[in-house]
Scaffold this motif. Structure first.
Motif, PDB file in Angstrom:
ATOM      1  N   MET A   1       0.837  -1.209   0.000  1.00  0.00           N
ATOM      2  CA  MET A   1       0.000   0.000   0.000  1.00  0.00           C
ATOM      3  C   MET A   1       0.875   1.264   0.000  1.00  0.00           C
ATOM      4  N   LEU A   2       2.023   1.187   0.671  1.00  0.00           N
ATOM      5  CA  LEU A   2       2.918   2.333   0.712  1.00  0.00           C
ATOM      6  C   LEU A   2       3.382   2.739  -0.682  1.00  0.00           C
ATOM      7  N   ASN A   3       3.641   1.744  -1.530  1.00  0.00           N
ATOM      8  CA  ASN A   3       4.073   2.033  -2.897  1.00  0.00           C
ATOM      9  C   ASN A   3       2.972   2.734  -3.701  1.00  0.00           C
ATOM     10  N   ILE A   4       1.723   2.351  -3.451  1.00  0.00           N
ATOM     11  CA  ILE A   4       0.585   2.977  -4.156  1.00  0.00           C
ATOM     12  C   ILE A   4       0.464   4.442  -3.744  1.00  0.00           C
ATOM     13  N   ILE A   5       0.582   4.697  -2.449  1.00  0.00           N
ATOM     14  CA  ILE A   5       0.527   6.075  -1.963  1.00  0.00           C
ATOM     15  C   ILE A   5       1.663   6.894  -2.566  1.00  0.00           C
ATOM     16  N   GLU A   6       2.840   6.308  -2.586  1.00  0.00           N
ATOM     17  CA  GLU A   6       4.025   6.986  -3.119  1.00  0.00           C
ATOM     18  C   GLU A   6       3.841   7.337  -4.597  1.00  0.00           C
ATOM     19  N   LYS A   7       3.267   6.413  -5.366  1.00  0.00           N
ATOM     20  CA  LYS A   7       3.042   6.657  -6.794  1.00  0.00           C
ATOM     21  C   LYS A   7       2.128   7.864  -7.001  1.00  0.00           C
ATOM     22  N   LYS A   8       1.012   7.884  -6.288  1.00  0.00           N
ATOM     23  CA  LYS A   8       0.072   8.984  -6.505  1.00  0.00           C
ATOM     24  C   LYS A   8       0.623  10.291  -5.939  1.00  0.00           C
ATOM     25  N   LYS A   9       1.398  10.220  -4.865  1.00  0.00           N
ATOM     26  CA  LYS A   9       2.043  11.428  -4.332  1.00  0.00           C
ATOM     27  C   LYS A   9       2.950  12.058  -5.390  1.00  0.00           C
ATOM     28  N   ASN A  10       3.546  11.206  -6.206  1.00  0.00           N
ATOM     29  CA  ASN A  10       4.456  11.673  -7.248  1.00  0.00           C
ATOM     30  C   ASN A  10       3.777  11.808  -8.609  1.00  0.00           C
ATOM     31  N   CYS A  11       2.431  11.875  -8.591  1.00  0.00           N
ATOM     32  CA  CYS A  11       1.630  12.136  -9.808  1.00  0.00           C
ATOM     33  C   CYS A  11       1.735  11.030 -10.849  1.00  0.00           C
ATOM     34  N   LYS A  12       1.997   9.810 -10.395  1.00  0.00           N
ATOM     35  CA  LYS A  12       2.073   8.684 -11.333  1.00  0.00           C
ATOM     36  C   LYS A  12       0.726   7.980 -11.416  1.00  0.00           C
ATOM     37  N   LYS A  13       0.502   7.304 -12.534  1.00  0.00           N
ATOM     38  CA  LYS A  13      -0.777   6.659 -12.792  1.00  0.00           C
ATOM     39  C   LYS A  13      -0.881   5.332 -12.043  1.00  0.00           C
ATOM     40  N   LEU A  14      -2.082   5.108 -11.436  1.00  0.00           N
ATOM     41  CA  LEU A  14      -2.333   3.853 -10.734  1.00  0.00           C
ATOM     42  C   LEU A  14      -2.982   2.853 -11.683  1.00  0.00           C
ATOM     43  N   THR A  15      -2.637   1.592 -11.535  1.00  0.00           N
ATOM     44  CA  THR A  15      -3.209   0.552 -12.382  1.00  0.00           C
ATOM     45  C   THR A  15      -4.537   0.073 -11.812  1.00  0.00           C
ATOM     46  N   ARG A  16      -5.275  -0.654 -12.643  1.00  0.00           N
ATOM     47  CA  ARG A  16      -6.545  -1.244 -12.188  1.00  0.00           C
ATOM     48  C   ARG A  16      -6.297  -2.196 -11.025  1.00  0.00           C
ATOM     49  N   GLU A  17      -5.210  -2.948 -11.098  1.00  0.00           N
ATOM     50  CA  GLU A  17      -4.893  -3.911 -10.039  1.00  0.00           C
ATOM     51  C   GLU A  17      -4.593  -3.197  -8.720  1.00  0.00           C
ATOM     52  N   GLU A  18      -3.910  -2.073  -8.802  1.00  0.00           N
ATOM     53  CA  GLU A  18      -3.599  -1.312  -7.586  1.00  0.00           C
ATOM     54  C   GLU A  18      -4.860  -0.722  -6.966  1.00  0.00           C
ATOM     55  N   LEU A  19      -5.768  -0.240  -7.800  1.00  0.00           N
ATOM     56  CA  LEU A  19      -7.028   0.310  -7.290  1.00  0.00           C
ATOM     57  C   LEU A  19      -7.916  -0.795  -6.721  1.00  0.00           C
ATOM     58  N   ASP A  20      -7.913  -1.963  -7.363  1.00  0.00           N
ATOM     59  CA  ASP A  20      -8.637  -3.112  -6.814  1.00  0.00           C
ATOM     60  C   ASP A  20      -8.092  -3.494  -5.440  1.00  0.00           C
ATOM     61  N   PHE A  21      -6.777  -3.507  -5.329  1.00  0.00           N
ATOM     62  CA  PHE A  21      -6.136  -3.841  -4.051  1.00  0.00           C
ATOM     63  C   PHE A  21      -6.562  -2.849  -2.961  1.00  0.00           C
ATOM     64  N   PHE A  22      -6.586  -1.573  -3.317  1.00  0.00           N
ATOM     65  CA  PHE A  22      -6.971  -0.532  -2.370  1.00  0.00           C
ATOM     66  C   PHE A  22      -8.416  -0.720  -1.900  1.00  0.00           C
ATOM     67  N   ILE A  23      -9.331  -0.908  -2.843  1.00  0.00           N
ATOM     68  CA  ILE A  23     -10.748  -1.028  -2.486  1.00  0.00           C
ATOM     69  C   ILE A  23     -11.008  -2.293  -1.676  1.00  0.00           C
ATOM     70  N   LYS A  24     -10.371  -3.394  -2.049  1.00  0.00           N
ATOM     71  CA  LYS A  24     -10.536  -4.628  -1.261  1.00  0.00           C
ATOM     72  C   LYS A  24     -10.014  -4.430   0.161  1.00  0.00           C
ATOM     73  N   CYS A  44      -6.834  13.711  -4.034  1.00  0.00           N
ATOM     74  CA  CYS A  44      -7.453  15.032  -3.977  1.00  0.00           C
ATOM     75  C   CYS A  44      -6.511  16.102  -4.524  1.00  0.00           C
ATOM     76  N   ILE A  45      -5.237  15.994  -4.220  1.00  0.00           N
ATOM     77  CA  ILE A  45      -4.266  17.004  -4.645  1.00  0.00           C
ATOM     78  C   ILE A  45      -3.833  16.799  -6.091  1.00  0.00           C
ATOM     79  N   ASN A  46      -3.554  15.559  -6.471  1.00  0.00           N
ATOM     80  CA  ASN A  46      -2.955  15.286  -7.786  1.00  0.00           C
ATOM     81  C   ASN A  46      -3.937  14.739  -8.815  1.00  0.00           C
ATOM     82  N   GLY A  47      -5.130  14.357  -8.366  1.00  0.00           N
ATOM     83  CA  GLY A  47      -6.171  13.932  -9.289  1.00  0.00           C
ATOM     84  C   GLY A  47      -6.006  12.518  -9.821  1.00  0.00           C
ATOM     85  N   LEU A  48      -6.979  12.116 -10.630  1.00  0.00           N
ATOM     86  CA  LEU A  48      -6.941  10.850 -11.365  1.00  0.00           C
ATOM     87  C   LEU A  48      -7.262  11.154 -12.815  1.00  0.00           C
TER      88      LEU A  48
END
Length: 433
Positions: A1-24, A44-48
């Protein structure tokens, strides 16, 4: 989960698998809330982007059950409003378009804020039962063409968890998070197409047309992403949509429209505009003007009111209220709010009018709060009307004299009277397909 947060903090795109992992992880509570909050703030800050927002929506849809409407013949069309003051369009649209042959199953909820939601309004009809099972609702649509039922906890449950967290982490106003919240519930509802009423102005969540447009575009793009036809209509909420504010009173206004009254009202025009696009999305018409005119004829001929009577009767309610709206109970008339000067109604702070409704119990701050279905007020003026000092601008119906006095002060403060005639707000501002 830390890697997912780090990616979005740095304005990188999240994959479907990462979003599935988050919601589960949200649903099964394997991701701590501080990490959930961190990702929400990063979004909220960097958007989707468009694909991420669509993927997040479908991850939320798949967190619960999806309603199967395949047993209902034809195209199934749903609608959603982002809410406002005196927004009773669903109670008009449903019987009108179902009387024209479009099968409609409407899942609704209780409201927060100004006044109740559609289910609260329907509760003011004696005996009305919205606690239908999915099977009961589907069978009712097959029998009479329409049904209204409450949203179940199994539809997009991830949204409930995330919304509660967004509410306390200052991430409510994120466009991608708002869009995915709304569209996850609507996609789980099983309809083939969706019409959105996105409101803007002083009485709306989106205060500006620019913000409303951004939300509408985000939601229509989600519709395309998931293969569901979605039409967004941006409408004005710089004054109440109807003249009646409060649950029982709003049902009365909807019934009066179905009985042929208020043909020039904002509520009538918005309801029939949304209904026309629902008929187009449901492939009953391919031309807006023809669809609009067909609805007018359905009201004038009495077909729409008869459909509403069928709907109410099928769900255990007293259908006599359609013939005699006086059967809808209201609190006694407590106060008349009067104009304090001569001039034109120049502006209305619609959010304050909503607060006046809260003051007399017509709305709720939290879902568990009690609501007074009988209280409310009737506006006697609209923007641009000429008034003289002492003219009645509102009638307040309440079970409390003291609360009515407070509501009267709020109503008075919400209205500006000027010697200058205001420009009329454009009611339907934009259509996004």
């Amino acid at each position: 989960m830390l890697n997912i947060i780090e990616k979005k903090k740095n304005c990188k795109k999240l994959t479907r698998e990462e979003l599935d992992f988050f919601i589960k992880g949200v649903c099964n509570e394997t991701i701590p809330q501080y990490q959930q909050s961190a990702l929400l703030m990063a979004i909220c800050i960097n958007g989707l982007d468009e694909e991420e927002t669509g993927d997040l929506t479908m991850s939320m849809v798949n967190s619960g059950t999806v309603l199967d409407l395949s047993k209902i013949p034809g195209k199934k069309v749903d609608k959603h409003s982002t809410g406002g003051v005196s927004d009773t369009t669903s109670l008009i649209i449903l019987p009108v378009i179902s009387s024209l042959g479009l099968n409609v199953i409407k899942m609704s909820g209780k409201g927060l804020g100004h006044t109740g939601g559609t289910l609260d309004k329907l509760s003011s009809i004696n005996g009305f039962n919205y606690s239908l099972t999915n099977e009961e609702a589907i069978n009712q649509v097959r029998n009479i063409g329409a049904a209204i039922l409450g949203q179940t906890a199994t539809l997009a449950p991830a949204d409930k968890y995330l919304y509660a967290l967004r509410d306390v982490t200052a991430t409510v106003d994120s466009i991608p998070l708002i869009a995915s919240s709304i569209m996850s519930k609507k996609n789980a509802g099983g309809a083939d197409a969706l019409v959105l009423d996105v409101k803007c102005g002083s009485g709306a969540f989106m205060k500006t047309e620019e913000r409303a447009t951004a939300l509408a575009e985000a939601m229509t793009k989600i519709g395309k992403h998931v293969g569901r036809k979605t039409i967004a209509v941006i409408t004005d909420m710089n004054e109440p949509l109807g003249l009646y504010v409060g649950n029982s009173l709003e049902v009365r206004e909807a019934v009066e429209i179905l009985n042929g009254m208020h043909k020039n009202s904002r509520l009538y025009k918005v309801a029939l505009t949304l209904g026309a696009y629902m008929l187009i999305a449901g492939e009953k018409y391919d031309d807006f003007d023809l669809a609009y005119e067909a609805q007018q004829k359905a009201i004038e001929s009495g077909r729409a009111r008869e459909m509403f009577k069928k709907l109410i009767k099928a769900q255990g309610g007293d259908e006599r209220i359609v013939d005699d709206p006086e059967l809808l109970e209201t609190d006694p008339l407590q106060l008349l709010v009067k104009a304090e000067s001569d001039g034109y109604i120049y502006s209305v702070k619609t959010d304050l009018l909503g607060s006046a409704g809260m003051c007399i119990g017509s709305g709720r701050k939290e879902l568990g709060d009690e609501i007074n279905l009988k209280s409310g007020f009737i506006m006697k003026v609209t923007l641009g009307d000429r008034v003289k000092k002492g003219d009645v601008i509102a009638e307040i119906y309440s079970d409390s004299k003291e609360n009515s006095k407070q509501a009267a002060k709020i109503i008075s403060s919400s209205i500006t009277v000027s010697q200058e005639m205001p420009e009329k707000n454009k009611l339907v501002k934009k259509i996004i397909i």
